[in-house]
Design an enzyme around this catalytic site. Structure first.
Site, short mmCIF file in Angstrom:
data_model
loop_
_atom_site.label_atom_id
_atom_site.label_comp_id
_atom_site.label_asym_id
_atom_site.label_seq_id
_atom_site.Cartn_x
_atom_site.Cartn_y
_atom_site.Cartn_z
N HIS A 280 -6.56 34.42 25.13
CA HIS A 280 -5.58 35.14 25.40
C HIS A 280 -5.93 36.59 25.27
O HIS A 280 -6.48 37.26 24.10
CB HIS A 280 -4.13 35.05 24.70
CG HIS A 280 -3.18 36.00 25.09
ND1 HIS A 280 -2.23 35.57 26.10
CD2 HIS A 280 -2.59 36.84 24.47
CE1 HIS A 280 -1.47 36.26 26.57
NE2 HIS A 280 -1.57 37.41 25.39
N THR B 98 -15.08 41.63 28.44
CA THR B 98 -16.49 41.79 28.02
C THR B 98 -16.52 41.04 26.47
O THR B 98 -17.05 40.22 26.27
CB THR B 98 -17.02 43.13 27.80
OG1 THR B 98 -16.87 43.63 29.25
CG2 THR B 98 -18.66 43.14 27.33
N THR C 152 -0.48 24.88 21.70
CA THR C 152 0.65 24.32 21.32
C THR C 152 1.72 24.37 22.37
O THR C 152 1.66 25.12 23.26
CB THR C 152 1.10 24.35 19.95
OG1 THR C 152 1.62 25.72 19.88
CG2 THR C 152 0.31 24.41 18.89
C1 GAR Z 1 -8.74 36.69 31.11
O1 GAR Z 1 -8.62 37.95 30.52
C2 GAR Z 1 -8.00 35.72 30.24
O2 GAR Z 1 -7.77 36.16 28.73
C3 GAR Z 1 -6.60 35.97 30.68
O3 GAR Z 1 -6.88 35.96 32.10
C4 GAR Z 1 -8.22 36.41 32.31
C5 GAR Z 1 -8.95 35.38 33.12
O4 GAR Z 1 -10.20 36.04 33.71
N1 GAR Z 1 -5.76 34.79 30.43
C6 GAR Z 1 -4.34 35.08 30.55
O5 GAR Z 1 -3.58 36.01 30.68
C7 GAR Z 1 -3.60 33.66 29.95
N2 GAR Z 1 -2.24 33.84 30.02
P1 GAR Z 1 -11.38 35.16 34.16
O6 GAR Z 1 -11.01 34.12 35.28
O7 GAR Z 1 -12.21 36.11 34.59
O8 GAR Z 1 -11.78 34.39 32.98
#
Ligand code: GAR
Length: 197
Positions: free
Chosen positions: A109, A172, A141
């Site tokens: 997250h 990054t 959870t």
């Molecule tokens: C990432 O920043 C992840 O932490 C976030 O979405 C992005 C996905 O990037 N996740 C959330 O917001 C979950 N609620 P990616 O497809 O390039 O890995």
């Protein structure tokens, strides 16, 4: 060796970071990439890598999250994963699914939890004037973006940061943090990982 199912909804840069790390003496290997979005970049990339993929579109299920989750469970069966990594998977999961995977499912997250659960985390950190921001990997959870924390990576917010620059810099960090946590988690080690950007 543990098999890992990676759930992603978008481009899947975290998925790629996890896959890139799962070689050699790593205690896990990718078993399948599952997406709710057939057009997501994660699916085409995984196919190009020869990784099994499953697409379970949430839309035909409407508000019936349990039926969507039952379809995902069915799609996973043939791949028999030991661990699920949520990597930008943008569907909320119900207790029925999270309980079934308790202790075996982790998420990344883009905030320093418990701050800023949900969406727009970078804008919210900037609005709050936070001196530091970052990302968290935690066990999943039933409560959204909750659960035991397995690792955090933090950076200093710059005076001229925007939600876009912060998002890029945190992403990054995510690519360093998530593989580091999965490596430990797959070996049964839940001691927290701490990184600084
Ligand atoms: C990432 O920043 C992840 O932490 C976030 O979405 C992005 C996905 O990037 N996740 C959330 O917001 C979950 N609620 P990616 O497809 O390039 O890995």
């Amino acid at each position: 060796t543990k098999g890992v199912a990676i759930f992603a909804s978008g481009g899947g840069s975290n998925m790629r970071a996890l896959v890139a790390d799962m070689t050699g003496d790593h205690p896990a290997r990718p078993a399948v990439v599952l997406s709710n979005n057939a057009d997501a970049g994660c699916i085409s990339w995984a196919q190009g890598q020869g990784i099994a993929t499953e697409v379970v579109d949430h839309r035909p299920f409407g508000a019936d999250r349990a039926a969507f989750e039952a379809a995902m469970t069915a799609a996973l069966a043939a791949h028999a994963p030991d661990i699920i990594c949520l990597a930008g998977f943008m569907r909320k999961l119900t207790a029925g699914f999270t309980d079934a995977w308790a202790g075996r499912m982790i998420n990344i997250h883009p905030s320093l939890l418990p701050k800023y659960k949900g969406l727009h985390t970078h804008a919210r950190a900037l609005e709050a004037g936070d001196a530091q921001h970052g990302c968290t990997v935690h066990e999943v959870t039933a409560a959204l973006d909750d659960g035991p924390i397995l690792g955090q990576a933090r950076l200093d917010v710059a005076p001229d940061d925007t939600p876009e620059t912060l998002s890029a810099r945190v992403l990054t960090l995510e690519h360093r943090l998530y593989p580091a946590v999965l490596r430990r988690f797959a070996a049964g080690d839940r001691s927290p990982v701490t990184l600084k950007g």
